[in-house]
Write an enzyme that holds these catalytic residues in place. Structure first.
Site, PDB file in Angstrom:
ATOM      1  N   LYS A   1       0.750  -0.980  -0.310  1.00  0.00           N
ATOM      2  CA  LYS A   1       0.064   0.337   0.181  1.00  0.00           C
ATOM      3  C   LYS A   1       0.900   1.316  -0.014  1.00  0.00           C
ATOM      4  O   LYS A   1       2.144   1.385   0.806  1.00  0.00           O
ATOM      5  CB  LYS A   1      -1.102   0.181   1.075  1.00  0.00           C
ATOM      6  CG  LYS A   1      -1.711   0.843   1.332  1.00  0.00           C
ATOM      7  CD  LYS A   1      -2.706   0.447   2.673  1.00  0.00           C
ATOM      8  CE  LYS A   1      -4.541   1.754   2.566  1.00  0.00           C
ATOM      9  NZ  LYS A   1      -4.971   1.102   4.116  1.00  0.00           N
TER      10      LYS A   1
ATOM     11  N   SER B   1      -9.344   1.058   2.647  1.00  0.00           N
ATOM     12  CA  SER B   1      -8.665   2.039   2.129  1.00  0.00           C
ATOM     13  C   SER B   1      -7.805   0.745   1.632  1.00  0.00           C
ATOM     14  O   SER B   1      -6.806   1.581   0.646  1.00  0.00           O
ATOM     15  CB  SER B   1      -7.832   2.971   2.732  1.00  0.00           C
ATOM     16  OG  SER B   1      -7.211   2.611   4.084  1.00  0.00           O
TER      17      SER B   1
ATOM     18  N   SER C   1      -9.614  -2.070   7.091  1.00  0.00           N
ATOM     19  CA  SER C   1      -9.478  -1.120   5.778  1.00  0.00           C
ATOM     20  C   SER C   1      -8.278  -2.155   5.462  1.00  0.00           C
ATOM     21  O   SER C   1      -8.156  -2.578   4.345  1.00  0.00           O
ATOM     22  CB  SER C   1      -8.249  -0.642   5.686  1.00  0.00           C
ATOM     23  OG  SER C   1      -9.226   0.981   6.030  1.00  0.00           O
TER      24      SER C   1
END
Lengths: 490, 97, 489
Positions: free
Chosen positions: C79, C154, C178
């Site tokens: 990420k 996310s 997330s």
């Protein structure tokens, strides 16, 4: 209306930079004097995304040590908070500080006055926090680069500070100065800070209000930028006068932050911010609570040195020094150590006291050096003092030898050789020969004395002076005096 | 507790976010809804709960006082949006404190 | 089988046995990403050059007969809110579009030591704030199973890239779900470890007391291998635990769930849950029973009713402070300005997206003078209450089963203007973060229209092994997570 009187009420907030090797929450060096801008920086003290704080154990120890010397209660379970505000010198836009639970609180310090009295100032709290960076308005070479720019150097950002907040117990500018002097002495004694106001290692903000004899209280003002003892004293004197005058005229005093202008000698209100401060304190989630292990406080207590006032008392009782001398000698720990080393090496306490207070301090002043770099060691000084005590050399000669040792950084023996001073000096028949010689060269003076006109003994003293000068101090003045008297009888 | 448009302007100022009047208006309703929703917590009986219990098992680790050069200096200065020599440059600040 | 289809364990084994090289694996994964990226848009940066160099280094180590580290030659992506030295780390924000960190996150260092090969950085909701990966300055990521749906968020890019077979594993961060929610939406495993198991150093903070890094993978063994690599103590993260970590691969040999007590939360029975999700949940519960587990009903009233407001108050309060450092002075976006105040307000207005701004404002509000007690303090107390309820619940169960999200992946754009509804999607995941517990989301089938359905097991503090053991039994029965074709046949 009777004459109104005004009593100032003063409390000080003192930020002390702790003398650790690394910063409070990262491993960057704290040694920033003379270092290029933004050298001692890392992701943590620059607030880069993802960086986290890691607490310096030494800073905790120093904080606790200072707090113990200030008779504070140590809180063994505390935490850190974030104090949120934006400023260019604050990389994370929050300062990690202690808020509702400081590491220490409720202490006091006794401060002695010049008149020989003493008063107690309460310590509200002592807490740990990180320092901010430095704003610079000119380039390294002193050039001002554009009137519309400022520059930021984060070398100082993150250095550990102990903030020491006093109770509003201070009643005059002079007391405030004494208190700061005392604190500075204390942190130096403890070795937790160099306490240097000029370098910014010890910074003072003052809260001051005045109370009128008719019962009215003025609001308090906070004064910043007090970067010397003199500035502190002057600013407070100015502010007391300003606030008293306002109250006398029936005016209100605005609660505000004021800035000391050292050049003009006035305090000025700082431009008010567009909104009031709202620091939005909350517990720092990147740090677990700070729990001091069992026995920790006692362990730190055991490392406390003898404190200046304790040392002073001991000098008075053990060495029979008077208060003034004891105070001078105990002011700096290193000087006190030098003095005691001198005594331990055999010098009499009183003689050593005289020598250190006069000769040693004088040389330190002249050479602008610290006692730790003093060129004459305590043992050598003790030997020198012993020679005077044993009448082996005169005081005058000893001074000359001492100066030579200090100036040329040589041993006692070498200094004596350089000065031509020999133990024992001139005495007996040599001395008699010399005196006869002097008398022959000053027959007029001898005549005056012999005719009984030297009632006050001035002329005889003049001759004695000539003898000592001729002997370059290397004779026992008592022997010289009795020989002179004997020869004048002839 | 009702949220006013002024409240939004105030927090925007605190958070150093420039905010247009349109945004204030647009944000207003959202804010109201969220805060109303948040207020549900007041239904809880939280008597006697210590919000910030200081637990020994979560004690802060101690770092040894050793200075280490991070050697990020050049990289960091190279990333500075406004650099002058070895400084970060910002608009002129008139010292106020 | 194509090389990109292999698990991390298979890749390292194959490289070790000389069946193929690390370079071949890397190229295969790279090619897979190149084919699917136009449809999926999971990647923000592809580190072709440095990745190839790392892969070649592994091949050289093989040639010289050196002992290979546990993830040697395994490509992975992370990420884009984790710092990678010299490689852009954008947090999917205009604020950091140009920023190259001068240091690596601790997890990046640890994976490099383990021999894994970084293939790139993945898309996310700006600063990890969102549940759809639509709130990215670089645009939305698509769900590899259904391109018009969101991949969740996310960590949507990290989930999508593993689901679509770019790489066998990736890293995400989980503040309120997330990792687990996108894992559920993309039909793969997502593991949120106990708070403090994995170092957060180098993870751009959203909410420091809730954030935790964890892996996505298509096999349980890979989860364990990655966990072994990244769960080390870190003296630069004071919230990272010093406790010794076990070898997590040892937890994969369970024969049954006999003696394990699986908790079912009473309060969620009446909760509005998508029927297909409920079905997947019921089937997983039956599986547990068949494996010999005892099913126990537990009650966690505060968590379901009040977890969401509690979470958002605390998360946004911390976020407002964590994101204050983006001020245009030291790094990232910086506007021209007349004054310092001007620099701050303009930079931040231009650099942050709408959702981030909303959250900063709300977070600032709940901490501001006059509101702190009413919101922040109350939420902290509620958090303690929720923790206490979990402690009590774990007195009678070993693990808790519940849906990862109330629904499968929804259509893009559906919730983008309805923040509260979007926040609701986290309702089953965020209590885990409030309590700091570990939880594992796994695929439990598909909806009639082909969307993955996810359920999660919540474990006791530090019981990562229990979760892995349960998941490995599930995997033995139902198979590992399948690779999505991303609209490409």
């Amino acid at each position: 209306m009777a004459d109104l009187t005004f009593k100032p009420v003063i409390g000080l907030e003192i930020h002390v930079q702790l003398a650790t090797k690394s910063k409070l929450f990262c491993s960057c060096s704290t040694d920033y004097i003379g270092v290029a801008p933004n050298t001692n920086v890392c992701p943590a003290c620059l607030g880069l995304p993802g960086s986290l704080p890691a607490l310096n154990a030494k800073a905790v120890e120093y904080g606790v040590k200072a707090a113990l010397a200030l008779n504070c209660t140590i809180n063994t379970a505390t935490r850190f908070h974030r104090k949120n505000y934006f400023y260019a010198d604050l990389p994370k836009a929050y300062q990690i500080s202690q808020y509702d639970l400081p590491i220490a609180e409720k202490g006091y310090v006794d401060v002695s006055t010049e008149e020989g009295g003493s008063y107690r100032i309460g310590i509200t709290r002592l807490h740990l926090e990180e320092d901010a960076g430095k704003l610079v308005h000119e380039a390294s070479d002193g050039r001002l680069v554009g009137a519309d720019q400022s520059f930021v150097d984060y070398n100082r950002g993150g250095i550990p500070l102990a903030e020491i907040v006093s109770e509003p117990d201070i009643r005059s500018a002079a007391e405030a100065k004494e208190y700061v002097t005392r604190l500075r002495q204390l942190v130096r004694y403890l070795g937790v800070s160099d306490g240097d106001m000029e370098k910014g290692s010890l910074r003072v903000d003052a809260n001051i209000s005045v109370k009128c004899s008719d019962g009215r209280w003025g609001n308090r003002a906070e004064i910043k930028n007090l970067n010397s003892l003199r500035a502190l004293e002057r600013a407070l004197e100015y502010e007391i006068k300003r606030q008293s005058q306002l109250l006398a005229e029936g005016e209100e005093i605005t609660q505000e932050t004021r800035h000391w202008d050292d050049v003009e000698g006035v305090t000025r209100a700082t431009r008010s911010k567009e909104e009031a401060h709202d620091y939005r304190y909350f517990p720092e989630p990147d740090l677990p609570p700070l729990i001091l292990p069992e026995g920790y406080v006692e362990k730190v207590r055991n490392t406390l040195p003898e404190l200046p006032w304790q040392k002073m008392e001991r000098f008075m009782s053990s060495y029979e020094l008077n208060e003034t001398d004891a105070m001078i000698l105990s002011e700096h720990m290193a000087l006190a150590d030098f003095y005691e080393a001198c005594v331990e090496a055999g010098a009499s306490p009183l003689r050593a006291s005289n020598w250190v207070r006069t000769e040693v301090l004088r040389v330190m002043n002249e050479q602008k050096i610290d006692i730790t770099e003093f060129p004459v060691d305590a043992a050598a000084l003790a030997q020198l003092i012993a020679k005077v005590d044993d009448n082996k050399i005169s005081t005058t000669a000893a001074r000359e030898v001492f100066d030579t040792m200090a100036a040329k950084k040589v041993s006692l023996e070498e200094a004596m050789k350089i000065c031509g001073v020999e133990e024992g000096g001139i005495s007996g028949s040599d001395l008699e020969k010399m005196i006869r010689n002097i008398l022959e060269n000053n027959t007029d003076v001898v005549e005056t004395i012999k005719s009984g006109q030297d009632k006050k003994g001035k002329k005889q003293k003049f001759l004695q002076g000539l003898i000592m000068k001729e002997a370059r101090g290397q004779t026992d003045p008592r022997e010289a005096a009795s020989l002179l008297a004997k020869l004048l009888e002839e | 507790m009702a949220v006013s448009a002024d409240d939004i302007r105030h927090v925007a100022a605190l958070a150093r976010l420039e905010i247009t009047e349109d945004e204030v208006q647009a944000m207003h309703q959202h804010f109201e809804e969220i805060m109303t929703y948040f207020n549900r917590l007041n239904e809880l009986d939280l008597e006697g709960i210590d919000a910030f219990a200081l637990k020994v098992e979560e004690n802060i680790p101690w770092r040894e006082d050793r200075a280490i050069d991070s050697s990020v200096r050049e990289d960091v200065l190279a990333e500075a949006p406004h650099r002058y020599e070895d400084f970060f440059r910002v608009p002129r600040i008139v010292e106020e404190e | 089988m194509k090389l990109y289809e292999l698990s991390a364990a298979q890749i390292t084994r194959g490289i070790h046995e000389g069946k193929f090289s690390a370079s071949e694996v890397f190229l295969s994964c790279l090619a897979r990403a190149e084919v699917l990226e136009p449809q999926i848009s999971a990647m923000l940066t592809i580190t072709e050059e440095s990745g190839m160099a790392q892969a070649k280094a592994v091949d050289e180590a093989v040639a010289s007969g050196k002992k290979l580290p546990p993830l040697a030659g395994v490509p992975f992506v992370v990420k884009d809110n984790m710092c990678t030295k010299g490689i852009p780390t954008t947090c999917a924000s205009k604020m950091l579009m140009q920023w190259k960190p001068p240091y690596n996150a601790t997890v990046i260092e640890l994976l490099a030591e383990a021999g894994a090969v970084l293939m790139g950085k993945t898309n996310l909701d700006e600063f990890a704030m969102g549940g759809t990966t639509e709130h990215s300055v670089y645009g939305a990521t698509s769900n590899p199973w259904k391109l018009d749906c969101v991949p969740g968020g996310s960590s949507g890019g990290s989930a999508a890239s593993v689901s679509a077979g770019y790489v066998p594993f990736s890293l995400g961060s989980d503040t309120g779900g997330s990792i687990r929610q996108p894992a559920a939406f993309c039909g793969i495993y997502g593991f949120k470890p106990t708070y403090g198991l994995v170092s957060r150093r180098g993870l751009a903070a959203f909410a420091s007391s809730l954030d935790q890094i964890g892996p996505f993978a298509r096999t349980v063994e890979d989860l364990a291998l990655v966990l072994n690599a990244i769960s080390q103590k870190d003296e630069l993260d004071s919230t990272c635990s010093c406790r010794p970590r076990p070898d997590y691969t040892k937890a994969l040999n369970a024969e049954s769930l006999k003696g394990r007590r699986v908790g079912v939360i009473k309060e969620i029975q009446e909760y509005a849950i998508d029927p297909e999700v409920r079905k997947a949940f019921d089937q997983t519960l039956k599986f547990c029973e068949r494996q010999g587990a005892e099913i126990v009903e537990i009650t966690l009233p505060t968590m379901v009713e009040y977890g969401l407001p509690c979470y958002y108050i605390l998360a946004l309060a911390e976020a407002s402070s964590n994101l204050a450092r983006f001020d245009g002075v030291r790094y990232g976006l910086s506007t021209d300005a007349e004054s310092l105040l001007d620099l701050y307000t303009k930079t931040r207005a231009q650099g942050f997206g709408l959702e981030v701004k909303r959250r900063i404002l709300v977070g600032t509000y709940v901490l501001s003078s006059g509101y702190y007690d009413a919101y922040y303090l109350v939420a902290q107390k509620a958090r303690q209450l929720i923790k206490q309820e979990f402690v009590k619940a774990f007195g009678s169960v070993d693990t808790i089963l519940l849906p990862t999200a109330p629904s499968p992946a929804f259509k893009k754009g559906e919730l983008i203007n309805d923040p509260i509804q979007m926040y609701m999607a986290d309702i089953f995941t965020l209590p885990v973060n409030l309590a700091g517990l570990p939880a594992l989301s796994l695929n439990a089938g598909f909806s009639a229209d082909g969307r993955p359905l996810g359920v999660q097991f919540i474990g006791q503090w530090w019981d990562e092994e229990g979760l892995l053991s349960t998941a490995s039994l599930h995997e033995k029965t139902f198979g590992c997570a399948p690779i999505a074709q991303g609209g490409v046949r």
